[in-house]
Design a protein around this motif. Structure first.
Motif, PDB file in Angstrom:
ATOM      1  N   ARG A   1      13.789   3.844  44.164  1.00 47.86           N
ATOM      2  CA  ARG A   1      12.991   4.375  45.265  1.00 47.86           C
ATOM      3  C   ARG A   1      13.592   4.068  46.637  1.00 47.86           C
ATOM      4  O   ARG A   1      13.471   4.882  47.563  1.00 47.86           O
ATOM      5  N   GLU A   2      14.261   2.928  46.798  1.00 45.62           N
ATOM      6  CA  GLU A   2      14.848   2.609  48.098  1.00 45.62           C
ATOM      7  C   GLU A   2      15.971   3.584  48.455  1.00 45.62           C
ATOM      8  O   GLU A   2      16.062   4.050  49.588  1.00 45.62           O
ATOM      9  N   ARG A   3      16.818   3.888  47.486  1.00 46.62           N
ATOM     10  CA  ARG A   3      17.891   4.858  47.740  1.00 46.62           C
ATOM     11  C   ARG A   3      17.311   6.248  48.013  1.00 46.62           C
ATOM     12  O   ARG A   3      17.845   7.007  48.829  1.00 46.62           O
ATOM     13  N   LEU A   4      16.223   6.568  47.320  1.00 53.06           N
ATOM     14  CA  LEU A   4      15.578   7.860  47.535  1.00 53.06           C
ATOM     15  C   LEU A   4      15.068   7.978  48.970  1.00 53.06           C
ATOM     16  O   LEU A   4      15.277   9.005  49.637  1.00 53.06           O
ATOM     17  N   VAL A   5      14.424   6.944  49.463  1.00 47.70           N
ATOM     18  CA  VAL A   5      13.899   6.955  50.826  1.00 47.70           C
ATOM     19  C   VAL A   5      15.027   7.065  51.847  1.00 47.70           C
ATOM     20  O   VAL A   5      14.925   7.815  52.826  1.00 47.70           O
ATOM     21  N   ASN A   6      16.114   6.355  51.613  1.00 47.90           N
ATOM     22  CA  ASN A   6      17.252   6.404  52.538  1.00 47.90           C
ATOM     23  C   ASN A   6      17.882   7.796  52.573  1.00 47.90           C
ATOM     24  O   ASN A   6      18.300   8.279  53.632  1.00 47.90           O
ATOM     25  N   TYR A   7      17.951   8.438  51.434  1.00 45.90           N
ATOM     26  CA  TYR A   7      18.567   9.767  51.370  1.00 45.90           C
ATOM     27  C   TYR A   7      17.692  10.812  52.065  1.00 45.90           C
ATOM     28  O   TYR A   7      18.170  11.601  52.890  1.00 45.90           O
ATOM     29  N   VAL A   8      16.393  10.797  51.759  1.00 42.25           N
ATOM     30  CA  VAL A   8      15.486  11.796  52.322  1.00 42.25           C
ATOM     31  C   VAL A   8      15.208  11.526  53.796  1.00 42.25           C
ATOM     32  O   VAL A   8      15.011  12.443  54.593  1.00 42.25           O
ATOM     33  N   GLY A   9      15.191  10.242  54.167  1.00 42.14           N
ATOM     34  CA  GLY A   9      14.846   9.891  55.536  1.00 42.14           C
ATOM     35  C   GLY A   9      13.356   9.871  55.773  1.00 42.14           C
ATOM     36  O   GLY A   9      12.893  10.010  56.916  1.00 42.14           O
ATOM     37  N   TYR A  10      12.584   9.679  54.677  1.00 43.83           N
ATOM     38  CA  TYR A  10      11.127   9.679  54.769  1.00 43.83           C
ATOM     39  C   TYR A  10      10.594   8.960  53.522  1.00 43.83           C
ATOM     40  O   TYR A  10      11.140   9.128  52.432  1.00 43.83           O
TER      41      TYR A  10
END
Length: 473
Positions: A87-96
């Protein structure tokens, strides 16, 4: 008509959202939707398409429903565990902070795909088509209501989920009425689903990669604002392929049923008809995009007209994809998913490689070009495979008629646009676009009715008035 209404609702909603929130939130939203589309492939690995195929054959329908549902539920649980783990990488990629929304959207997308596959397999494509504008309209209403209430990016995700929930409920009602009940599947039913899905899953990947690979890759190279502009151009281009998609959905169960009865000649006729009409909107749309693209994008806001060149290239990609979809639809319908798999392997490989290379070199223009080239390559290969197993003829005459009508339409629109620009007849962009679209569409279909006997026949069979005055007979 359902697809056209659905796309029109989505178009209007996107314009409002773009004007209220700007390109940035719109880019984040489309990035998440694109990501979920990829995850949905992992979450069902072609099982939905396999369910449509097996149910359309008319045997053991209840068993296939339960077997397919069991597989999809299990894969969703695995996908959710993976999302929570990263989930942390997902948030960093999406920016949200969108992990929860991604999981929720993935769930409703998978359930909706299951319901749609049941409706298509049960020959209820008219119901399936009706659900499309309901989903888009419900999504738009919730999104706009939340934006008016003061919400921002979250409103887009909540509305997206709400639209799916509504159509899942309606679709489930109709499938429950049509199915004889639920019966415990045997290993045989699981095996037959997997045998088809192991080839057809790449078809789902191909479909999502066509719509979202460039957006996903652009997420590593450009800002969310630029992705928002690119997504707006995509929405306009994909509006034109809706009729082709409607043909595929409608004709698949018919070809599948005829194929199971070894009626190869009837299947060939359906393939020829699908190729005759899949470019009906795409061909004139190409001319319209070239002439009016910048003005159409201007409706979204001042940030968007710079996507005019991208829009034209993407319309070309959709035109090629329209024909490719009909050919792959035929291969899947006649139970030759291994041939469709080969086409999709080529498309997937070339699309990923070209997007990475050309986006790195040329930015978002490279993304549009990469998608177009990869579709062109796969179209040639698809034709080769279909021609080897089905004795059909390319309806070249009907396609040429559409190009002739589109050229005449383009000439009239160009002259009208020149007159408006030179003399300032309206000085209102939305009014100019609306009038020129009506003039162009009216000219195109009028010319096509005059020069195409096949088109006259089809229209005459589907409108409540007589077209004999236009007949040359």
């Amino acid at each position: 008509m359902s697809n056209l209404v659905s796309s029109a609702l989505g178009f209007l909603a996107t314009i409002y959202i773009a004007r209220m929130l700007g390109a940035g939130p719109l880019g984040v939203y489309h990035l998440v939707v694109g990501l979920v589309s990829w995850l949905a492939i992992v979450g069902e690995v072609g099982i939905s398409r396999a369910i449509s195929k097996r149910i359309s054959e008319g045997e053991d329908q209840a068993e296939y429903v339960l077997a397919g549902t069991t597989i999809i539920v299990g894969l969703f649980v695995l996908s959710t565990c993976g999302l929570l783990l990263f989930r942390e990488r997902l948030v960093n990629y999406v920016g949200y902070p969108a992990t929860g929304y991604v999981i929720a959207i993935l769930l409703v997308v998978l359930v909706n795909g299951l319901v749609n596959s049941l409706l298509v397999g049960l020959h209820l494509v008219h119901v399936n088509g009706f659900l499309s504008p309901v989903r888009t309209g419900g999504r738009a209403l919730v999104q706009i209501a939340l934006i008016v209430a003061g919400a921002s990016t979250a409103a887009l995700f909540i509305g997206h989920i709400a639209g799916y929930i509504v159509v899942i409920g309606i679709g489930t009602y109709f499938t429950a009425r049509a199915l004889p009940g639920l019966s415990r599947p045997r290993r045989y039913h699981f095996d037959r689903l997997v045998d088809f899905a192991k080839f057809s899953w790449l078809g789902n990947l191909q479909s999502q990669m066509f719509s979202y690979t460039d957006i996903i890759v652009l997420g590593f190279f450009v800002s969310s604002g630029l992705i928002g502009v690119y997504s707006a151009a995509w929405n306009i281009a994909e509006f034109l392929i809706l009729f082709s998609g409607a043909l595929s959905s409608t004709l698949f169960p018919e070809m599948s049923s005829l194929s199971s009865k070894d009626n190869s000649r009837a299947v060939a006729r359906i393939v020829e008809q699908s190729l005759s009409f899949c470019g009906l909107f795409l061909i004139p749309g190409l001319f319209g995009g070239m002439l009016l693209g910048e003005r159409i994008l201007r409706i979204y806001g001042p940030e968007f007209p710079r996507g005019a060149t991208v829009l034209t290239i993407l319309i070309v990609a959709n035109l090629l994809m329209g024909y490719q979809n009909q050919l792959l639809n035929a291969l899947n319908a006649i139970d030759r998913p291994e041939l469709a798999f080969r086409v999709n392997v080529v498309f997937v490989g070339s699309n990923v490689a070209l997007n990475i290379a050309l986006i790195y070199l040329y930015g978002w223009i490279g993304a549009a070009i990469a998608t177009t080239i990869s579709v062109a390559i796969s179209l040639v290969l698809a034709y080769h495979h279909v021609d080897a197993v089905i004795d059909f003829e390319v309806p070249a005459g009907e396609i040429v008629n559409q190009w002739i009508a589109a050229v005449l339409m383009g000439g009239l629109v160009y002259v009208s646009l020149w007159a408006e620009t030179t003399y300032g007849l309206l000085n209102h962009n939305v009014a100019t676009v609306g009038i020129l679209v009506v003039i162009g569409a009216g000219t195109y279909f009028a010319v096509l009715l005059i020069i195409s006997r096949q088109f006259r026949t089809v229209v005459d069979q589907n409108v409540p008035f007589d077209l004999t005055l236009l007949s040359s007979e």
